[in-house]
Design a protein around this motif. Structure first.
Motif, PDB file in Angstrom:
ATOM      1  N   ILE A  99       0.853  -1.183   0.000  1.00 32.92           N
ATOM      2  CA  ILE A  99       0.000   0.000   0.000  1.00 32.92           C
ATOM      3  C   ILE A  99       0.892   1.236   0.000  1.00 32.92           C
ATOM      4  O   ILE A  99       1.842   1.329   0.791  1.00 32.92           O
ATOM      5  CB  ILE A  99      -0.905   0.004   1.239  1.00 32.92           C
ATOM      6  N   VAL A 100       0.607   2.175  -0.898  1.00 32.42           N
ATOM      7  CA  VAL A 100       1.347   3.438  -0.962  1.00 32.42           C
ATOM      8  C   VAL A 100       0.462   4.543  -0.391  1.00 32.42           C
ATOM      9  O   VAL A 100      -0.655   4.755  -0.855  1.00 32.42           O
ATOM     10  CB  VAL A 100       1.760   3.787  -2.405  1.00 32.42           C
ATOM     11  N   LEU A 101       0.962   5.226   0.630  1.00 34.95           N
ATOM     12  CA  LEU A 101       0.257   6.354   1.233  1.00 34.95           C
ATOM     13  C   LEU A 101       0.909   7.667   0.818  1.00 34.95           C
ATOM     14  O   LEU A 101       2.133   7.753   0.697  1.00 34.95           O
ATOM     15  CB  LEU A 101       0.267   6.255   2.762  1.00 34.95           C
ATOM     16  N   ASP A 102       0.084   8.675   0.612  1.00 34.24           N
ATOM     17  CA  ASP A 102       0.587  10.012   0.315  1.00 34.24           C
ATOM     18  C   ASP A 102      -0.406  11.029   0.855  1.00 34.24           C
ATOM     19  O   ASP A 102      -1.593  10.996   0.505  1.00 34.24           O
ATOM     20  CB  ASP A 102       0.784  10.203  -1.192  1.00 34.24           C
ATOM     21  N   LYS A 103       0.069  11.881   1.749  1.00 30.29           N
ATOM     22  CA  LYS A 103      -0.763  12.930   2.351  1.00 30.29           C
ATOM     23  C   LYS A 103      -2.020  12.358   2.995  1.00 30.29           C
ATOM     24  O   LYS A 103      -3.114  12.899   2.868  1.00 30.29           O
ATOM     25  CB  LYS A 103      -1.128  13.990   1.310  1.00 30.29           C
ATOM     26  N   GLY A 104      -1.855  11.226   3.680  1.00 34.38           N
ATOM     27  CA  GLY A 104      -2.954  10.645   4.436  1.00 34.38           C
ATOM     28  C   GLY A 104      -3.950   9.841   3.633  1.00 34.38           C
ATOM     29  O   GLY A 104      -4.987   9.441   4.166  1.00 34.38           O
ATOM     30  N   LYS A 105      -3.667   9.592   2.346  1.00 39.73           N
ATOM     31  CA  LYS A 105      -4.594   8.846   1.501  1.00 39.73           C
ATOM     32  C   LYS A 105      -3.880   7.689   0.825  1.00 39.73           C
ATOM     33  O   LYS A 105      -2.665   7.728   0.599  1.00 39.73           O
ATOM     34  CB  LYS A 105      -5.207   9.761   0.439  1.00 39.73           C
ATOM     35  N   VAL A 106      -4.644   6.648   0.505  1.00 35.52           N
ATOM     36  CA  VAL A 106      -4.112   5.504  -0.237  1.00 35.52           C
ATOM     37  C   VAL A 106      -4.116   5.868  -1.719  1.00 35.52           C
ATOM     38  O   VAL A 106      -5.171   6.118  -2.304  1.00 35.52           O
ATOM     39  CB  VAL A 106      -4.958   4.240  -0.001  1.00 35.52           C
ATOM     40  N   ILE A 107      -2.924   5.897  -2.322  1.00 36.26           N
ATOM     41  CA  ILE A 107      -2.854   6.195  -3.751  1.00 36.26           C
ATOM     42  C   ILE A 107      -2.613   4.934  -4.574  1.00 36.26           C
ATOM     43  O   ILE A 107      -2.743   4.958  -5.795  1.00 36.26           O
ATOM     44  CB  ILE A 107      -1.770   7.243  -4.063  1.00 36.26           C
ATOM     45  N   TYR A 108      -2.256   3.813  -3.908  1.00 36.39           N
ATOM     46  CA  TYR A 108      -2.125   2.535  -4.614  1.00 36.39           C
ATOM     47  C   TYR A 108      -2.227   1.407  -3.604  1.00 36.39           C
ATOM     48  O   TYR A 108      -1.733   1.507  -2.485  1.00 36.39           O
ATOM     49  CB  TYR A 108      -0.793   2.444  -5.372  1.00 36.39           C
ATOM     50  N   ASP A 109      -2.847   0.322  -4.019  1.00 36.33           N
ATOM     51  CA  ASP A 109      -2.990  -0.872  -3.186  1.00 36.33           C
ATOM     52  C   ASP A 109      -2.971  -2.075  -4.115  1.00 36.33           C
ATOM     53  O   ASP A 109      -3.922  -2.292  -4.871  1.00 36.33           O
ATOM     54  CB  ASP A 109      -4.293  -0.817  -2.387  1.00 36.33           C
ATOM     55  N   GLY A 110      -1.868  -2.833  -4.085  1.00 41.45           N
ATOM     56  CA  GLY A 110      -1.796  -3.980  -4.990  1.00 41.45           C
ATOM     57  C   GLY A 110      -0.411  -4.596  -5.037  1.00 41.45           C
ATOM     58  O   GLY A 110       0.240  -4.778  -3.996  1.00 41.45           O
ATOM     59  N   ASP A 111       0.054  -4.925  -6.237  1.00 40.92           N
ATOM     60  CA  ASP A 111       1.322  -5.633  -6.442  1.00 40.92           C
ATOM     61  C   ASP A 111       2.490  -4.865  -5.823  1.00 40.92           C
ATOM     62  O   ASP A 111       2.593  -3.641  -5.966  1.00 40.92           O
ATOM     63  CB  ASP A 111       1.559  -5.827  -7.942  1.00 40.92           C
ATOM     64  N   THR A 112       3.387  -5.582  -5.163  1.00 42.33           N
ATOM     65  CA  THR A 112       4.493  -4.955  -4.446  1.00 42.33           C
ATOM     66  C   THR A 112       5.445  -4.226  -5.385  1.00 42.33           C
ATOM     67  O   THR A 112       5.837  -3.082  -5.132  1.00 42.33           O
ATOM     68  CB  THR A 112       5.260  -6.005  -3.620  1.00 42.33           C
ATOM     69  N   ASP A 113       5.845  -4.871  -6.477  1.00 38.37           N
ATOM     70  CA  ASP A 113       6.773  -4.227  -7.408  1.00 38.37           C
ATOM     71  C   ASP A 113       6.165  -2.969  -8.020  1.00 38.37           C
ATOM     72  O   ASP A 113       6.839  -1.952  -8.194  1.00 38.37           O
ATOM     73  CB  ASP A 113       7.172  -5.202  -8.520  1.00 38.37           C
ATOM     74  N   GLU A 114       4.877  -3.021  -8.351  1.00 42.12           N
ATOM     75  CA  GLU A 114       4.215  -1.857  -8.918  1.00 42.12           C
ATOM     76  C   GLU A 114       4.134  -0.734  -7.882  1.00 42.12           C
ATOM     77  O   GLU A 114       4.336   0.444  -8.205  1.00 42.12           O
ATOM     78  CB  GLU A 114       2.813  -2.238  -9.394  1.00 42.12           C
ATOM     79  N   ALA A 115       3.863  -1.090  -6.633  1.00 45.13           N
ATOM     80  CA  ALA A 115       3.797  -0.086  -5.572  1.00 45.13           C
ATOM     81  C   ALA A 115       5.145   0.589  -5.369  1.00 45.13           C
ATOM     82  O   ALA A 115       5.235   1.817  -5.213  1.00 45.13           O
ATOM     83  CB  ALA A 115       3.330  -0.734  -4.266  1.00 45.13           C
ATOM     84  N   ILE A 116       6.210  -0.204  -5.370  1.00 46.46           N
ATOM     85  CA  ILE A 116       7.555   0.356  -5.204  1.00 46.46           C
ATOM     86  C   ILE A 116       7.888   1.282  -6.363  1.00 46.46           C
ATOM     87  O   ILE A 116       8.466   2.359  -6.176  1.00 46.46           O
ATOM     88  CB  ILE A 116       8.589  -0.775  -5.070  1.00 46.46           C
ATOM     89  N   ALA A 117       7.513   0.888  -7.578  1.00 48.69           N
ATOM     90  CA  ALA A 117       7.775   1.722  -8.753  1.00 48.69           C
ATOM     91  C   ALA A 117       7.026   3.053  -8.643  1.00 48.69           C
ATOM     92  O   ALA A 117       7.567   4.108  -8.981  1.00 48.69           O
ATOM     93  CB  ALA A 117       7.370   0.987 -10.024  1.00 48.69           C
ATOM     94  N   ILE A 118       5.775   3.014  -8.151  1.00 48.75           N
ATOM     95  CA  ILE A 118       4.997   4.244  -7.981  1.00 48.75           C
ATOM     96  C   ILE A 118       5.641   5.134  -6.923  1.00 48.75           C
ATOM     97  O   ILE A 118       5.802   6.347  -7.114  1.00 48.75           O
ATOM     98  CB  ILE A 118       3.544   3.912  -7.610  1.00 48.75           C
ATOM     99  N   TYR A 119       6.041   4.543  -5.802  1.00 47.37           N
ATOM    100  CA  TYR A 119       6.666   5.317  -4.725  1.00 47.37           C
ATOM    101  C   TYR A 119       7.970   5.947  -5.190  1.00 47.37           C
ATOM    102  O   TYR A 119       8.215   7.136  -4.994  1.00 47.37           O
ATOM    103  CB  TYR A 119       6.908   4.406  -3.522  1.00 47.37           C
ATOM    104  N   LEU A 120       8.818   5.156  -5.836  1.00 45.67           N
ATOM    105  CA  LEU A 120      10.095   5.678  -6.301  1.00 45.67           C
ATOM    106  C   LEU A 120       9.930   6.618  -7.485  1.00 45.67           C
ATOM    107  O   LEU A 120      10.778   7.467  -7.734  1.00 45.67           O
ATOM    108  CB  LEU A 120      11.025   4.517  -6.675  1.00 45.67           C
ATOM    109  N   GLY A 121       8.826   6.486  -8.208  1.00 47.48           N
ATOM    110  CA  GLY A 121       8.566   7.371  -9.332  1.00 47.48           C
ATOM    111  C   GLY A 121       8.287   8.789  -8.912  1.00 47.48           C
ATOM    112  O   GLY A 121       8.274   9.701  -9.753  1.00 47.48           O
ATOM    113  N   MET A 122       8.032   9.007  -7.599  1.00 50.46           N
ATOM    114  CA  MET A 122       7.845  10.370  -7.113  1.00 50.46           C
ATOM    115  C   MET A 122       9.141  11.170  -7.182  1.00 50.46           C
ATOM    116  O   MET A 122       9.136  12.393  -7.134  1.00 50.46           O
ATOM    117  CB  MET A 122       7.345  10.341  -5.655  1.00 50.46           C
ATOM    118  N   GLN A 123      10.280  10.450  -7.289  1.00 51.72           N
ATOM    119  CA  GLN A 123      11.561  11.131  -7.381  1.00 51.72           C
ATOM    120  C   GLN A 123      11.763  11.650  -8.805  1.00 51.72           C
ATOM    121  O   GLN A 123      11.469  10.965  -9.776  1.00 51.72           O
ATOM    122  CB  GLN A 123      12.693  10.164  -7.010  1.00 51.72           C
TER     123      GLN A 123
END
Length: 438
Positions: A245-269
């Motif tokens: 689960i990826v959280l941003d500013k108190g909200k869930v922005i993604y919930d699912g596959d681990t690799d996809e979640a990591i890519a979304i989180y790191l994509g903020m850079q």
């Protein structure tokens, strides 16, 4: 509202629900007053009375609100291993504190269908003057274990902690790693259906971390225990979690596959622009490396494209502007490559050295990319002098010095889409094979 529903059984076609979160919000009031104790609050009021400007600001801030969590809905089932990731302040720890009953929600409901073990701060409640064995009983009682339960598990706890030789020593003599081992072992052996962890494996040796991850995965698989894990180490998240689960500013922005979640989180850079000028923010160790400023890397820019996006088998054409304060002989550069999840990939060393005269110089650099798989990378750049005996003398370093992205390309020679999760971050040259004649 948090309700305990251990005696309820959820009948459905999938695994039973262990945690159900609906419309969860947690609101805080901004401002300085509210130390948590009467003494602390009185002290703050006295300080504000001495500072009229701060008191005025406090009065204005008193009505400002901040939502650490702002409408969270989650359903977590038995045996799931859930990673929770996000930037600092995203609401990760607040969510786990609510699930652990450390703090109460402002709005919404949290239904827990089982007993919860919290490992938010491993070792909380330990007493430095007591031995490791005595602290097992003390901490076990704090976590809700009866003496009979601790008696039945004390040998397993000591064995798992790997502290047999030190278990009757006061823990004030323990190292931080030993402290973590004992605290994790006590918490892990508490009988519960839900385990909640917040960066508890950040300290400790690699072998113990590996054992903890393996044990958590095994207990989730064999015993059906549910694990919620917060970490900024993407390697451990990927190893342990089958959902993220990826959280941003108190909200869930993604919930699912681990690799996809990591890519979304790191994509903020963000990737670097076509040119980067190095300043103090790029030199956190400057006081150590450059006691005498003999050489300075001033800037780095791309020579052949507007953005640092490359295909496999390309190379980066770079121009570095640098300044030497004196004549330098045998100057070399080292590019230390890191993958987006914090894994160190490889190091690219200078194939040749240059001599510099005092003043400004521009260096043309070619950085090969053809072995790297798709993803985002960064390069820390170290400048050094080679003394001819296999030793280097660091004279400057920038972190990060270069960041870039590799995109996959398929052709006749590269006919398989590289699955770097299983095959690695570096694609070696193809092997060859042929049939042998009898």
């Amino acid at each position: 509202m948090i309700s305990d529903m251990s005696d309820k059984t959820m009948k459905n076609s999938e695994a039973p629900v262990m945690i159900r979160v609906c419309g969860l919000k947690k609101k805080y009031h901004l401002g300085r007053i509210g130390a948590g104790t009467l003494q602390g609050t009185i002290k703050e009021w006295r300080e504000l009375r001495k500072d009229p400007a701060a008191a005025k600001k406090q009065k204005a801030d008193r009505h400002q609100e901040f939502y650490a969590l702002n409408g969270i809905d989650l359903t977590i089932r038995k045996g799931e291993k859930i990673g929770i990731i996000g930037r600092n302040g995203a609401g990760k720890s607040t969510l786990l504190k609510i699930l652990s009953r450390i703090t109460a929600p402002t709005e919404g409901t949290v239904d827990l269908y089982g007993r919860v073990t919290s490992m938010l701060e491993v070792g909380t409640g330990f007493h430095g003057d007591m031995t490791g064995r005595e602290n097992i009983y003390l901490n076990g009682a704090i976590l809700g274990m009866t003496k009979a339960e601790i008696d039945a598990k004390v040998d397993d706890i000591i064995r798992f902690s790997e502290l047999e030789d030190f278990i009757d020593t006061p823990i004030k003599r323990y190292s931080s790693g030993m402290f973590i081992k004992l605290g994790f072992s006590v918490a892990f052996h508490l009988e519960s259906e839900i385990i909640v962890m917040d960066e508890v494996l950040a300290v400790g040796d690699i072998a113990f971390q590996r054992k903890c991850l393996d044990s958590l995965a095994k207990t989730a698989r064999d015993d059906g225990r549910t694990v919620l894990y917060i970490s900024h180490n993407m390697n451990t998240v990927r190893q342990l979690c089958d959902r993220c689960i990826v959280l941003d500013k108190g909200k869930v922005i993604y919930d699912g596959d681990t690799d996809e979640a990591i890519a979304i989180y790191l994509g903020m850079q963000k990737l670097m622009p076509s040119e980067i000028v190095y300043g103090p923010e790029h030199r956190p160790d400057d006081h150590i490396i450059r006691a005498h400023k003999r050489f300075t890397m001033e800037s780095l820019k791309l020579m052949d494209r507007p953005t640092p996006v490359f295909h496999s088998r390309e190379e980066a054409q770079l121009e570095m502007r640098c300044t030497a304060e004196e004549r330098l002989e045998n100057l070399g550069l080292r590019f230390e490559l890191w993958y987006q999840d914090g894994t160190k990939v490889a190091t690219s060393l200078s194939g040749n050295f240059v001599d510099l005269e005092p003043g400004e110089t521009r260096l043309r650099i070619r950085l090969p990319m053809h072995h790297l798989t798709s993803g985002q990378y960064r390069a820390d750049i170290v400048a050094f002098l080679f003394d001819g005996s296999g030793n280097e003398i660091k004279i400057d370093a920038v972190y990060p010095g270069f960041s870039f992205q590799i995109e996959p390309v398929l052709d006749q020679e590269n006919y398989l889409e590289w699955s770097h999760r299983f095959w690695g971050l570096i694609r070696l040259d193809d092997l060859t094979m042929e049939k042998m004649l009898d």
